[in-house]
Design an enzyme around this catalytic site. Sequence first.
Site, PDB file in Angstrom:
ATOM      1  N   LYS A 222       0.794  -1.145  -0.039  1.00 32.30           N
ATOM      2  CA  LYS A 222       0.074  -0.015   0.216  1.00 32.30           C
ATOM      3  C   LYS A 222       0.696   1.404  -0.059  1.00 32.30           C
ATOM      4  O   LYS A 222       1.615   1.741   0.988  1.00 32.30           O
ATOM      5  CB  LYS A 222      -1.050   0.050   1.127  1.00 32.30           C
ATOM      6  CG  LYS A 222      -1.954   1.129   1.046  1.00 32.30           C
ATOM      7  CD  LYS A 222      -2.831   0.961   2.328  1.00 32.30           C
ATOM      8  CE  LYS A 222      -3.946   2.117   2.180  1.00 32.30           C
ATOM      9  NZ  LYS A 222      -3.550   3.390   1.891  1.00 32.30           N
TER      10      LYS A 222
ATOM     11  N   GLU B 286      -0.772   4.543  -8.364  1.00 33.01           N
ATOM     12  CA  GLU B 286      -0.281   5.440  -6.992  1.00 33.01           C
ATOM     13  C   GLU B 286       0.853   6.196  -7.587  1.00 33.01           C
ATOM     14  O   GLU B 286       1.872   5.409  -7.797  1.00 33.01           O
ATOM     15  CB  GLU B 286      -0.111   4.451  -5.674  1.00 33.01           C
ATOM     16  CG  GLU B 286      -0.169   5.404  -4.755  1.00 33.01           C
ATOM     17  CD  GLU B 286      -1.349   5.703  -3.932  1.00 33.01           C
ATOM     18  OE1 GLU B 286      -1.507   6.590  -2.891  1.00 33.01           O
ATOM     19  OE2 GLU B 286      -2.340   5.160  -4.362  1.00 33.01           O
TER      20      GLU B 286
END
Length: 607
Positions: A242, A295
């Site tokens: 993440k 991301e």
Amino acid sequence: MAAACWKPGEPVPFLFLARALDLISNESGRIVITEILSNVFRTAIATTPEDLLATVYLSANRIAPPHEGIELGIGDASIIRALSEAYGRKEEHVKKNLKELGDLGLVAKASRSSQKMMYKPKPLTISRVLDTFRTIAKESGKDSQDKKRSHIKGLLVAATDCEPQYIIRLLQAAKIIKEAYSVLPIYDKIVPTLLDAGVWKLPETCNFSIGVPVGPMLAKATKSVSEIIDKFQGREYTCEYKYDGERAQIHCMEDGTVEIYSRNAERNTGKYPDVVDAISRIRKPTVKSFVLDCEIVAYDREKKRILPFQILSTRARKGVTINDIKVSVCTFGFDILYINGKPLLQEQLKVRREHLYNSFEEVPGVFQLATAITSNDLEEIQKFLDLSVNSSCEGLIIKTLDTDATYEPAKRSNNWLKLKKDYMDSVGDSLDLVPIAAFHGRGKRTGVYGSFLLACYDEHNEEYQTICNIGTGFSEQQLEERSTSLRSKVIKNPKAYYRFADTTDPDVWFEPSEVWEVKAADLSISPVHRAANGIVDPNKSMARLKFELNQGISLRFPRLLRVRDDKNPEHATTSLHVDLYSNSQVADMYRAQKINHSHNQEDEDDD
């Protein structure tokens, strides 16, 4: 008059409208549909003109003029429960039928036809259905969902023939429009489709289109590796790093044009000219067009390491030139939504990932695929979590691979879970909250706001529920910035969709406009705040339960981490699980906190 099965002056039966809607559902020609609906109105005028208005409202799937802001506020979970209660069925059987038929209206029709009645209820009329819908919309406060279900149940018990199907569809149509909007958020395309083909054709005609950003799929928080293994038992899943950066959706068109959108659908192309420039190097020759979910993180290419989000936030928001860039970035791709003219939203993640891996070349420090493993071994996942944290990431995202693994735009799905290292400590996840009011500062804080009233978001009722006051941890500069920003958002009275205690009396109220990321020591039951109002612990005594039904959840010792420019207020942390499509972040965090803090031995019944 030949179409009327009632005498002039008698109320128009709802069955008359339901059968007309049934005819319309089997027609594709606009002229025929218009003729059917026109005849409905003519018949109402000829027999019972006072029922024309109610007939028009229901035909348009409205219960009041839009400016009045009256909404039904009912979700699928409540409809399913009302169906099961009205027709004597178990909820799991209703849910099973829903999976088979794909339409709660058809489930309602089938449920009614299989039920035997001891006595025949009084037939439904159009005016009664509309009046009941309006009553449902006006129910609020304690036990409002139970009351709404009771009204629905009353309609369903009295419904016959195809009436149950259209009662449920009228209650559901708003959800279908919301889902279509999450895939194609353009009213210019949705509204003509509604006019030409009706609401039920929206999923077929309003599809994902390259160049139009969709709401990103989101993950629910989880507290431990063992919880992941329990939740995904029997299914194959993957764990990914993440990354602590900015969520981005990169659209590359057939003509080579590249656009970058934020999670809030804002165009960020001018912020990342270096990412745009890299597209030609990272896509393989066979790739002509794509939509990449990724991301973008700040990255030190010399030391080959990820940098904190705070460094990324120093980049200008637009008009950046490559020669002036001081903060380098690396794009980490983890999903692909479209490739060479083919939408992939309905493909399982395993298939989408194959397309992702086959479509791009990694360039270290510029573009990399998200680091991932596929494992169901507790110890291996725990080590992978530690590696993620040591690599300057926040933790892990865990996703199902080939079961219930389609891409769900703008939903926080149970099939994506997020696990951060700090979830094991105190509250765990931070919360994204909306300032809806403030109190004037005194003393050194004269001239700025001294504290702010923050709220989470209830998706189901579309309302903001207070969760805490925050006034500590601000620097003078932060207070000045936030006060200046919010002064332009001051409104005379609180919005009708704000939920707060009668004793709450701030100096000013705000339009919901900003999202603040907040961390707290823990969550507690509050007599003042309204987040997840009425949540209870099933292990408590009845006296304690009765006490908590009028309580909400609040944050203790909240502190501001940052302002989330990448989110709008509707993306704030949600409060309470109330239907199949909403989330329960605050409620879940409260329950998980109580489980994980088993070392706290204080008596639950002690006030």
